[in-house]
Design a protein around this motif. Structure first.
Motif, PDB file in Angstrom:
ATOM      1  N   GLU A   1      13.091   2.821 -16.422  1.00 16.62           N
ATOM      2  CA  GLU A   1      14.209   2.936 -15.498  1.00 16.62           C
ATOM      3  C   GLU A   1      13.629   3.230 -14.124  1.00 16.62           C
ATOM      4  N   GLY A   2      14.210   2.619 -13.103  1.00 17.26           N
ATOM      5  CA  GLY A   2      13.715   2.825 -11.749  1.00 17.26           C
ATOM      6  C   GLY A   2      14.836   3.177 -10.792  1.00 17.26           C
ATOM      7  N   VAL A   3      14.523   4.003  -9.798  1.00 19.13           N
ATOM      8  CA  VAL A   3      15.478   4.345  -8.753  1.00 19.13           C
ATOM      9  C   VAL A   3      14.699   4.462  -7.441  1.00 19.13           C
ATOM     10  N   ARG A   4      15.325   4.025  -6.347  1.00 17.10           N
ATOM     11  CA  ARG A   4      14.661   4.083  -5.046  1.00 17.10           C
ATOM     12  C   ARG A   4      15.377   5.070  -4.137  1.00 17.10           C
TER      13      ARG A   4
ATOM     14  N   ASP B   1       0.808  -1.215   0.000  1.00 20.16           N
ATOM     15  CA  ASP B   1       0.000   0.000   0.000  1.00 20.16           C
ATOM     16  C   ASP B   1       0.847   1.273   0.000  1.00 20.16           C
ATOM     17  N   LYS B   2       2.169   1.125  -0.072  1.00 26.77           N
ATOM     18  CA  LYS B   2       3.027   2.305  -0.196  1.00 26.77           C
ATOM     19  C   LYS B   2       2.955   2.850  -1.622  1.00 26.77           C
ATOM     20  N   LEU B   3       3.281   4.122  -1.782  1.00 24.63           N
ATOM     21  CA  LEU B   3       3.132   4.787  -3.077  1.00 24.63           C
ATOM     22  C   LEU B   3       4.402   4.724  -3.916  1.00 24.63           C
ATOM     23  N   VAL B   4       4.207   4.596  -5.230  1.00 19.60           N
ATOM     24  CA  VAL B   4       5.274   4.587  -6.222  1.00 19.60           C
ATOM     25  C   VAL B   4       5.028   5.744  -7.181  1.00 19.60           C
ATOM     26  N   VAL B   5       6.091   6.452  -7.546  1.00 20.50           N
ATOM     27  CA  VAL B   5       5.987   7.537  -8.526  1.00 20.50           C
ATOM     28  C   VAL B   5       6.245   6.956  -9.910  1.00 20.50           C
ATOM     29  N   ILE B   6       5.315   7.194 -10.847  1.00 22.44           N
ATOM     30  CA  ILE B   6       5.491   6.666 -12.204  1.00 22.44           C
ATOM     31  C   ILE B   6       5.221   7.761 -13.231  1.00 22.44           C
ATOM     32  N   SER B   7       5.756   7.540 -14.427  1.00 24.63           N
ATOM     33  CA  SER B   7       5.527   8.454 -15.541  1.00 24.63           C
ATOM     34  C   SER B   7       4.576   7.824 -16.548  1.00 24.63           C
TER      35      SER B   7
ATOM     36  N   ASN C   1      10.800   6.665 -21.412  1.00 19.16           N
ATOM     37  CA  ASN C   1      11.363   7.714 -22.271  1.00 19.16           C
ATOM     38  C   ASN C   1      10.388   8.863 -22.505  1.00 19.16           C
ATOM     39  N   LYS C   2       9.136   8.662 -22.138  1.00 20.70           N
ATOM     40  CA  LYS C   2       8.145   9.724 -22.303  1.00 20.70           C
ATOM     41  C   LYS C   2       8.259  10.789 -21.213  1.00 20.70           C
ATOM     42  N   TYR C   3       9.025  10.511 -20.171  1.00 22.30           N
ATOM     43  CA  TYR C   3       9.179  11.492 -19.104  1.00 22.30           C
ATOM     44  C   TYR C   3      10.064  12.623 -19.580  1.00 22.30           C
ATOM     45  N   ASN C   4       9.554  13.864 -19.500  1.00 23.78           N
ATOM     46  CA  ASN C   4      10.264  15.034 -20.031  1.00 23.78           C
ATOM     47  C   ASN C   4      10.993  15.826 -18.964  1.00 23.78           C
ATOM     48  N   GLY C   5      11.036  15.313 -17.743  1.00 27.42           N
ATOM     49  CA  GLY C   5      11.725  16.018 -16.674  1.00 27.42           C
ATOM     50  C   GLY C   5      10.825  16.912 -15.849  1.00 27.42           C
ATOM     51  N   ASN C   6       9.591  17.085 -16.265  1.00 25.35           N
ATOM     52  CA  ASN C   6       8.638  17.903 -15.527  1.00 25.35           C
ATOM     53  C   ASN C   6       7.924  17.026 -14.499  1.00 25.35           C
ATOM     54  N   VAL C   7       8.226  17.234 -13.219  1.00 26.58           N
ATOM     55  CA  VAL C   7       7.671  16.364 -12.177  1.00 26.58           C
ATOM     56  C   VAL C   7       6.157  16.478 -12.087  1.00 26.58           C
ATOM     57  N   GLU C   8       5.583  17.561 -12.611  1.00 24.47           N
ATOM     58  CA  GLU C   8       4.132  17.707 -12.556  1.00 24.47           C
ATOM     59  C   GLU C   8       3.425  16.717 -13.467  1.00 24.47           C
ATOM     60  N   THR C   9       4.156  16.099 -14.387  1.00 21.56           N
ATOM     61  CA  THR C   9       3.552  15.092 -15.264  1.00 21.56           C
ATOM     62  C   THR C   9       3.567  13.702 -14.633  1.00 21.56           C
ATOM     63  N   LEU C  10       4.234  13.550 -13.494  1.00 19.77           N
ATOM     64  CA  LEU C  10       4.296  12.261 -12.817  1.00 19.77           C
ATOM     65  C   LEU C  10       3.053  12.052 -11.957  1.00 19.77           C
ATOM     66  N   LYS C  11       2.787  10.816 -11.608  1.00 24.84           N
ATOM     67  CA  LYS C  11       1.680  10.512 -10.700  1.00 24.84           C
ATOM     68  C   LYS C  11       2.111   9.441  -9.717  1.00 24.84           C
ATOM     69  N   THR C  12       1.403   9.347  -8.601  1.00 22.15           N
ATOM     70  CA  THR C  12       1.688   8.319  -7.601  1.00 22.15           C
ATOM     71  C   THR C  12       0.589   7.266  -7.627  1.00 22.15           C
ATOM     72  N   VAL C  13       1.006   6.015  -7.509  1.00 19.61           N
ATOM     73  CA  VAL C  13       0.074   4.884  -7.474  1.00 19.61           C
ATOM     74  C   VAL C  13       0.518   3.947  -6.356  1.00 19.61           C
ATOM     75  N   HIS C  14      -0.400   3.160  -5.835  1.00 19.11           N
ATOM     76  CA  HIS C  14      -0.025   2.168  -4.847  1.00 19.11           C
ATOM     77  C   HIS C  14       0.838   1.088  -5.509  1.00 19.11           C
ATOM     78  N   ALA C  15       1.755   0.555  -4.723  1.00 16.27           N
ATOM     79  CA  ALA C  15       2.633  -0.482  -5.258  1.00 16.27           C
ATOM     80  C   ALA C  15       1.840  -1.666  -5.793  1.00 16.27           C
TER      81      ALA C  15
ATOM     82  N   HIS D   1       4.986   7.004   3.951  1.00 20.16           N
ATOM     83  CA  HIS D   1       3.875   6.600   3.086  1.00 20.16           C
ATOM     84  C   HIS D   1       4.331   6.281   1.665  1.00 20.16           C
ATOM     85  N   MET D   2       5.600   6.559   1.347  1.00 15.76           N
ATOM     86  CA  MET D   2       6.144   6.322   0.011  1.00 15.76           C
ATOM     87  C   MET D   2       7.031   5.070   0.015  1.00 15.76           C
ATOM     88  N   SER D   3       7.045   4.358  -1.088  1.00 16.17           N
ATOM     89  CA  SER D   3       7.948   3.211  -1.231  1.00 16.17           C
ATOM     90  C   SER D   3       9.376   3.653  -1.514  1.00 16.17           C
TER      91      SER D   3
END
Length: 206
Positions: free
Chosen positions: A138-141, A122-128, A156-170, A147-149
């Motif tokens: 690519e993944g990094v911890r 139930d911890k959160l993962v940041v994904i693009s 490759n679709k990630y453009n560096g803008n963190v606002e385009t990322l979302k968090t989901v449960h593991a 509350h975060m994993s």
């Protein structure tokens, strides 16, 4: 302390002897796939010894085993370990997914030289964008709040803008991308590439 014994019923169902003096019933654990039989025996041995040592696991209680959650469910004449389904909505008989995760994550941690450190599902993962669509990632911890994993997983679709990322449960991640399940137990500071299956420790991530 009682002596624990594990009895195999049909190579896929295992039962304790020596727990009833504490819980009033013996314990059962089962798998559908026989390739998890040895891991199932190990699981029941671990849980039985934990109870005998005064660990406090009681009927109806959940217990995390590695990455996944199990629950000790009372039956008519015994207590059986159920596991969370992959949608994390209810507990079901059998331990196949729990033990699959245990084996896959230990294998990758051993190969990477990492301590086994799985997050709760139930911890959160940041994904693009592109992660759920099955693209190479690519993944990094990173060390993170409770509350975060700690995992950030991008394509490759990630453009560096963190606002385009979302968090989901593991558990949502591993339901949609079971190929990434094995990497999640690597400790903080580790990275991986799904394309090359390369894993390494990056001190800068710490």
């Amino acid at each position: 302390m009682s002596q624990l014994k594990i009895i195999s019923r049909d190579k896929k169902v295992f039962c304790t002897q020596g727990i009833s003096s504490i819980l009033g019933v013996e314990l059962i654990a089962r798998v559908e796939n026989i390739q998890y039989a040895d891991a199932c025996r190990d699981f029941l041995t671990s849980m039985g010894n934990y109870i005998l040592a005064g660990g406090g696991l009681t009927l109806g209680q959940t217990a995390q085993y590695g990455y996944w959650l199990t629950k000790l469910t009372e039956g008519e004449s015994n207590a059986e370990f159920f596991e969370y389904n992959q949608d994390a909505t209810e507990f079901m008989p059998g331990l196949d997914f729990t033990l699959f995760a245990w084996m896959e994550q230990h294998k990758i941690c051993n190969n990477a030289g990492s301590t086994f450190s799985p997050p709760r599902p139930d911890k959160l993962v940041v994904i693009s964008e592109g992660v759920y669509e099955g693209e190479q990632v690519e993944g990094v911890r990173y060390p993170s709040p409770d509350h975060m994993s700690g995992w950030w997983i991008t394509t490759n679709k990630y453009n560096g803008n963190v606002e385009t990322l979302k968090t989901v449960h593991a558990y949502h991640l591993t339901k949609n991308r079971p190929d990434l399940l094995g990497y999640l137990a690597m400790e903080y500071g580790y990275r991986f590439e799904s394309n090359s299956k390369k894993t390494w420790f990056d001190s800068k991530a710490i």
